[in-house]
Every structure is written in C-alpha cells, then in structure tokens.
Design an enzyme around this catalytic site. Structure first.
Site, short mmCIF file in Angstrom:
data_model
loop_
_atom_site.label_atom_id
_atom_site.label_comp_id
_atom_site.label_asym_id
_atom_site.label_seq_id
_atom_site.Cartn_x
_atom_site.Cartn_y
_atom_site.Cartn_z
N HIS A 1 -60.92 51.50 -2.75
CA HIS A 1 -61.72 50.32 -2.39
C HIS A 1 -61.47 49.86 -0.95
O HIS A 1 -61.79 48.73 -0.60
CB HIS A 1 -61.40 49.14 -3.32
CG HIS A 1 -61.78 49.34 -4.75
ND1 HIS A 1 -61.05 50.15 -5.60
CD2 HIS A 1 -62.81 48.86 -5.49
CE1 HIS A 1 -61.60 50.13 -6.80
NE2 HIS A 1 -62.68 49.36 -6.75
N GLU B 1 -74.66 53.57 -9.77
CA GLU B 1 -75.20 53.74 -8.43
C GLU B 1 -76.27 54.83 -8.41
O GLU B 1 -77.26 54.74 -7.66
CB GLU B 1 -74.08 54.08 -7.45
CG GLU B 1 -73.17 52.91 -7.12
CD GLU B 1 -72.17 52.56 -8.21
OE1 GLU B 1 -71.51 51.52 -8.10
OE2 GLU B 1 -72.06 53.35 -9.18
#
Length: 344
Positions: A139, A70
């Site tokens: 998550h 990322e």
C-alpha cells in the site's frame, strides 16, 4: 498570467484534495457524461478525501461505490468511455493496479490504436501513491514509472493544489486516457499531515494546465534538481538548507511524465552543469534513469556531474525506521547536490 502570480492574486488557499474535488465538481456540472466510480468514493468520500462532498451534490448515480473488483469497474469505465461518457475511475491504492492491468493496459491504453482510431477512450484513472505513513509493501508504492513505460496513457502527478486543479480539468477534458496519480501525503487530510507547500492559492474560476509543461518551482544557478509529487517539497526544503552553504539549487517539478517536458530540464542543466534526479519510485528501470538518459542523449557538453536519488530495489518496509531509511528525504537530496557540486 504566470502561475505564481495567479496563486498570489487569489484570496483563498485550498488543500490538494479540495482543489481536485473543485475541478471534478465543475466538470460534472458542465457535462452530464462525467461521473466518478471507485471503492469508498461515495458514502465515505474517498479514503484520501478525493471525492469529499461530491455525493451530496451529484448523488449515487454519478458518484458510485463499486464492489472490490478492479477488473470489473475499470473495465466498465473503459466501456463507458468508448460509448461516449467521461468516467473517472479510482484505484484506492496504485499498488492494486495488478488486478486490473489487463483493463488498464490492454484495453484503456490500446483500444484507440487497436480500432484504427475509430474508438476513443476519454477516461481518467486516479490512484493514490506514496509511502511515509507505515502501510507496508502492498500500500506504499509510487509506481508512476510503470504507467509511463506503457504507451497509450498520459501520466499526471501534481505536487500542489494549484497544479492539482488545473491538471484535473485538463485530464477530464482530454480525449485520451489519463492516469492521474496523487500522493496521499500531499492531500491535506487531518490524519496524514502534509508538508509545507502543497496548500496553495487556487483561483475559483476553472483553468487548465497543459500536459507536458514542467514548472520551475525554484530558480538556481549551481545544480538542477528534477523531481515530482511529494519530493518537490523535499527538494525545496533541501534547496533552502543548501543556501547556508552558498549552493543555489534549481528545482524543477515535472508535473507530467507523459508527455515529458525534457526541454525545460535540458535548459536548466545547460545553465547549471549538474543534475540530480529525485524519485519515490524504485531506482532501477525508472524515472531517474530515463531523465538522465534523455539529457545525456542531447550531448550537453556542459554536463559535469549526475546523481540520482530514489527508493532502493526493495519492498517498502512496514517498520517506521526502515521505511524512513528507504524513502529519500531532504537530507538525501541535499547530500546528492553537494556530491555533484564537489566534482568541480
């Protein structure tokens, strides 16, 4: 034309994922500088169908799978935006923001300010948010409050297909960085069933929804319920159940956190006198407290009772029963409305 009227006048309905993709495809056809990058967004089509079908039309040059870094690809998106392109970069899960936070907050959000306005960053950062499908603490978070807290980014959270398309058009065309957060439970994918409501009528032609305009999803006179994302639908479910008790709840969908339409909230509270704020983010230092504080700062003499419904300050559990316990549902919202009504 009012939103509800436009929804009714169209002969087709779309899931939220299809509405998002339709907006992205249109903007990519109109502007060669728009492209999409992220993990599993090309060949796979996005694990929540956020890019399904785009690769076939636009190819790998504009729908780009990236390495699992990322830091690297969000930084690349910032650079591309500053060079005049309009990238859309996807965080597969919003929980992963930490490994790219320098690029998000110190570059994407600040570079226009740091350059004295000589650089703009017209990019969209998309990410899936939310729990309710047992993917545990890393998550399953809903962290839009984190982004809204940090200046320099607009923050968008659609709850229906109609809103998702209009807000996506607005996000891509905006000259400032926009964080566009979609709840995975609303996308309409087969293995993760959506509640009733997010699949709506969606006009074929492009349209925009201005940022900073909340939507009253249900009018009512007895209590104001303010929320966004998945919990718009849980609030509507709660409102239907409250009808049996003679309680008429108004449901407001914020749609964007930055900019925030607090005027619509204040107008509703002035009418109902009671406020319930519902959030799938954590309770402390979050959206619920911010909304209540802004209403209180307005000095509304008619404000009689307030309650907030949010995730307690614990990691999202993996076990289904425990996850269900910490994430608010329609029954929790209905109970909160009854509580503020009992203060008559």
């Amino acid at each position: 034309m009012a939103q509800q009227e436009r929804e009714r006048q169209t002969d087709r309905s779309l899931t939220m994922s299809r509405a998002m993709v339709e907006a992205i495809a249109h903007e990519m056809r109109e502007d060669d500088d728009v492209f999409y990058m992220g993990e599993d967004v090309a060949d796979y089509g996005g694990i929540f169908d956020s890019t399904a079908g785009l690769l076939e039309e636009f190819g790998h040059d504009r729908i780009m799978d990236v390495p699992i870094s990322e830091t690297a690809y969000i930084g690349a998106a910032v650079g591309a935006a500053q060079a005049g392109m309009r990238p859309i970069a996807e965080l597969m899960f919003v929980d992963f923001f930490g490994v790219g936070m320098d690029q998000i907050y110190n570059q994407m959000a600040k570079n226009t300010y740091m350059s004295g306005g000589n650089v703009s960053v017209p990019m969209v950062l998309t990410a899936a948010v939310g729990g309710t499908y047992n993917d545990a603490a890393q998550h399953s978070q809903t962290l839009y409050g984190t982004f809204a807290h940090l200046p320099g980014m607009k923050v968008v959270v659609p709850s229906t297909a109609y809103d998702a398309k209009g807000l996506m058009h607005s996000a891509i065309r905006d000259d400032d960085p926009v964080v566009y957060l979609f709840h995975k439970r609303l996308m309409g994918i087969g293995w993760l069933p959506a509640p009733d409501g997010p699949k709506t009528g969606v006009p074929e032609e492009p349209y925009t929804i201005p940022f900073g305009e909340a939507d009253v999803k249900r009018e009512g006179a007895d209590a104001t319920v303010v929320t966004l994302g998945l919990h718009v639908h849980r609030a509507l479910e709660a409102a239907e159940s409250l009808d049996d008790d003679g309680i008429d709840a108004e449901v407001i969908d914020l749609r964007t956190l930055v900019p925030l339409d607090i005027d619509t909230v204040r107008e509703s509270v002035a009418k109902t006198g009671r406020l319930v704020v519902v959030d799938e983010d954590y309770r402390s230092y979050g959206v619920t407290g911010e909304i209540i504080a802004r209403v209180a700062e307005d000095g509304l003499a008619d404000l009689e009772a307030v309650e907030r419904v949010a995730v307690p300050d614990v990691p999202i559990p993996y076990a289904r029963a425990m996850e269900t316990e910490v994430i608010p549902d329609a029954a929790d919202i209905a109970a909160a409305v009854r509580n503020v009504r009992s203060n008559e």
